[in-house]
Design a protein around this motif. Structure first.
Motif, mmCIF file in Angstrom:
data_model
loop_
_atom_site.group_PDB
_atom_site.id
_atom_site.type_symbol
_atom_site.label_atom_id
_atom_site.label_comp_id
_atom_site.label_asym_id
_atom_site.label_seq_id
_atom_site.Cartn_x
_atom_site.Cartn_y
_atom_site.Cartn_z
ATOM 1 N N PHE A 181 -41.763 -6.171 60.734
ATOM 2 C CA PHE A 181 -40.354 -5.849 60.935
ATOM 3 C C PHE A 181 -40.191 -4.773 62.006
ATOM 4 C CE2 PHE A 181 -36.176 -4.234 59.023
ATOM 5 C CZ PHE A 181 -35.446 -5.173 59.737
ATOM 6 N N PHE A 182 -41.135 -3.838 62.063
ATOM 7 C CA PHE A 182 -41.097 -2.804 63.088
ATOM 8 C C PHE A 182 -41.192 -3.425 64.475
ATOM 9 C CE2 PHE A 182 -43.149 0.286 65.907
ATOM 10 C CZ PHE A 182 -42.362 1.405 65.714
ATOM 11 N N TRP A 210 -40.110 6.092 61.521
ATOM 12 C CA TRP A 210 -40.495 4.817 60.903
ATOM 13 C C TRP A 210 -41.962 4.507 61.200
ATOM 14 C CZ3 TRP A 210 -37.790 -0.495 62.225
ATOM 15 C CH2 TRP A 210 -38.228 -1.463 61.321
ATOM 16 N N SER A 248 -37.425 5.406 65.423
ATOM 17 C CA SER A 248 -38.677 4.675 65.613
ATOM 18 C C SER A 248 -39.888 5.560 65.338
ATOM 19 C CB SER A 248 -38.751 4.130 67.039
ATOM 20 O OG SER A 248 -37.715 3.207 67.285
ATOM 21 N N SER A 269 -48.787 5.277 55.561
ATOM 22 C CA SER A 269 -48.899 4.416 54.383
ATOM 23 C C SER A 269 -50.004 3.372 54.512
ATOM 24 C CB SER A 269 -47.563 3.720 54.120
ATOM 25 O OG SER A 269 -47.191 2.916 55.234
ATOM 26 N N GLU A 270 -50.250 2.910 55.748
ATOM 27 C CA GLU A 270 -51.274 1.885 55.964
ATOM 28 C C GLU A 270 -52.625 2.476 56.383
ATOM 29 O OE1 GLU A 270 -50.837 -1.216 55.241
ATOM 30 O OE2 GLU A 270 -48.681 -1.037 54.813
ATOM 31 N N ILE A 309 -45.326 4.285 58.671
ATOM 32 C CA ILE A 309 -46.217 3.123 58.563
ATOM 33 C C ILE A 309 -47.669 3.541 58.765
ATOM 34 C CG2 ILE A 309 -46.818 0.900 59.588
ATOM 35 C CD1 ILE A 309 -43.883 0.538 60.304
ATOM 36 N N PHE A 349 -45.245 -6.359 55.699
ATOM 37 C CA PHE A 349 -43.838 -6.597 56.035
ATOM 38 C C PHE A 349 -43.295 -5.538 56.987
ATOM 39 C CE2 PHE A 349 -39.401 -5.515 55.228
ATOM 40 C CZ PHE A 349 -38.772 -6.724 55.443
ATOM 41 N N GLN A 350 -43.578 -4.262 56.702
ATOM 42 C CA GLN A 350 -42.979 -3.210 57.506
ATOM 43 C C GLN A 350 -43.545 -3.187 58.931
ATOM 44 O OE1 GLN A 350 -43.715 0.542 55.624
ATOM 45 N NE2 GLN A 350 -45.893 0.165 55.277
#
Length: 371
Positions: free
Chosen positions: A165-166, A133, A130, A140-141, A137, A161-162
């Motif tokens: 989904f997270f 991941w 987690s 990247s965001e 995110i 989306f990510q």
């Protein structure tokens, strides 16, 4: 799927049968949804369980005219969360059977250490995945590059989306922890503690998801998961070698820092960022919850949780220091007793506590009687 090896076959549908075969049973249920994707009649229903729902296609502004697919939440997310809860149960069983149980058999832990080792082993794997991941995110965001990203353009109803989904995966994991209390035969004295922290996770993650505070929640989760990862990894090393306690010292420092950062970001977001926004009216259609009552409730909930965690942390540290002091006192007492016994033995065998060569190797000369 044969995830577990069974020596004895208990009666079908008995408690022991369900516990031993729960991974196989859950795998069969999950397989039903996957097979449903193959048939046209059931595909529409199965899709709601397997894939993310409520996607919106927007044109991208800029030089490239590509389309961007974003997501919002809805009631169908409950079906998706249910399916990935099944997946979490299966992954839990695989990790337990093929990694943790093998280590337990080699280490020969006691029942108490066995339970704690399994808990830390499972949570270490989850926190590591987690954290990596979530950090990906954030990078990247660009959510963590500027604190104003946490409240700018609120409400954040549309998610990449990510991000969605997270959140689905997080809710699924913590929901799977509830039936695992039964599947793993958790001790009665450990159930209240695990129920409390599992419920707190579900409450806070679901709150950030439903109130459209997904950016803010993501930052806090990554921060919290890193500290918890350090704790459980330190505990695994401690079980291997009880002299290895350096990890707990670093964790204690970072735990306090994480609590302060969490409170600071919460006050900054609710007390200044959202409080200064222009649109401060409740609108369920647009997903705007930026009103005074919601802000105060959210901030109070976070502050109370942080206070509860600090209270548990202080009690944990006091208990550790007390146990350490008792161990040092016992060691000192044992050392003093041993030294006193050695001195008494030396005095009994020698002169002034020193054993001479003659005293050790030569028998005493007998006195010759005169005739």
């Amino acid at each position: 799927m044969g995830l577990r090896k069974k020596n004895k076959t208990p009666p079908v549908l008995s408690h022991e049968f369900i516990i031993q075969n729960h991974a196989d049973i859950v795998s069969c249920v999950a397989m039903v949804f996957l097979l449903g994707l193959m048939f046209e009649m059931t595909a529409k229903i199965a899709v709601a369980f397997v894939t993310l729902q409520y996607n919106v296609t927007l044109p991208e502004t800029g030089e490239k005219m590509d389309q961007v697919i974003l997501y919002h939440y809805g009631f169908k997310d409950l079906a998706t969360i249910f399916f990935y809860t099944l997946v979490a149960i299966i992954l839990h069983a695989i990790l337990q059977e093929y990694v943790l149980d093998k280590i337990n058999r080699r280490m020969h832990f006691s029942k108490t250490k066995h339970s704690k080792f399994n808990e830390s082993g499972q949570l270490s794997a989850f926190y590591l995945a987690s954290f990596v991941w979530g950090a990906f995110i954030l990078a990247s965001e660009n959510y963590a590059s500027n604190p104003t990203n946490l409240w700018e353009s609120y409400p954040h109803t549309l998610m990449p989306f990510q991000v969605k989904f997270f959140y689905i995966a997080q809710l699924a994991y913590w929901l799977h922890a509830l039936p695992e209390l039964y599947f793993q035969k958790t001790r009665k004295e450990d159930i209240p503690r695990q129920l409390v922290y599992t419920s707190l996770y579900i409450f806070h993650i679901a709150g950030a998801y439903l109130l459209n505070l997904n950016r803010f929640g993501l930052v806090l989760m990554v921060l919290h998961y890193f500290v918890e990862l350090l704790f459980h990894v330190s505990r695994l090393f401690y079980f291997n070698n009880e002299k290895n306690e350096r990890g707990f010292t670093l964790w204690a420092f970072l735990f306090v820092v994480a609590r302060l950062l969490t409170l600071s970001l919460s006050v900054l977001t609710f007390g200044f960022g959202l409080a200064g926004a222009q649109n401060q009216s409740l609108d369920l259609t647009t997903g705007n919850f930026n009103i005074l009552a919601v802000r105060i409730s959210a901030l109070a909930g976070i502050c109370l949780t942080q206070a509860y965690m600090m209270w548990k942390f202080i009690n944990f540290q006091l208990k550790r220091w007390k146990e350490h002091a008792q161990m040092q006192a016992l060691k000192k007492k044992a050392t003093n007793t041993k030294s006193k016994a050695t001195k008494k033995e030396n005095k009994a065998n020698g002169v002034n506590g020193v054993i001479t060569f003659e005293d050790r190797d030569s028998p005493r000369a007998r006195k010759v009687k005169s005739s």
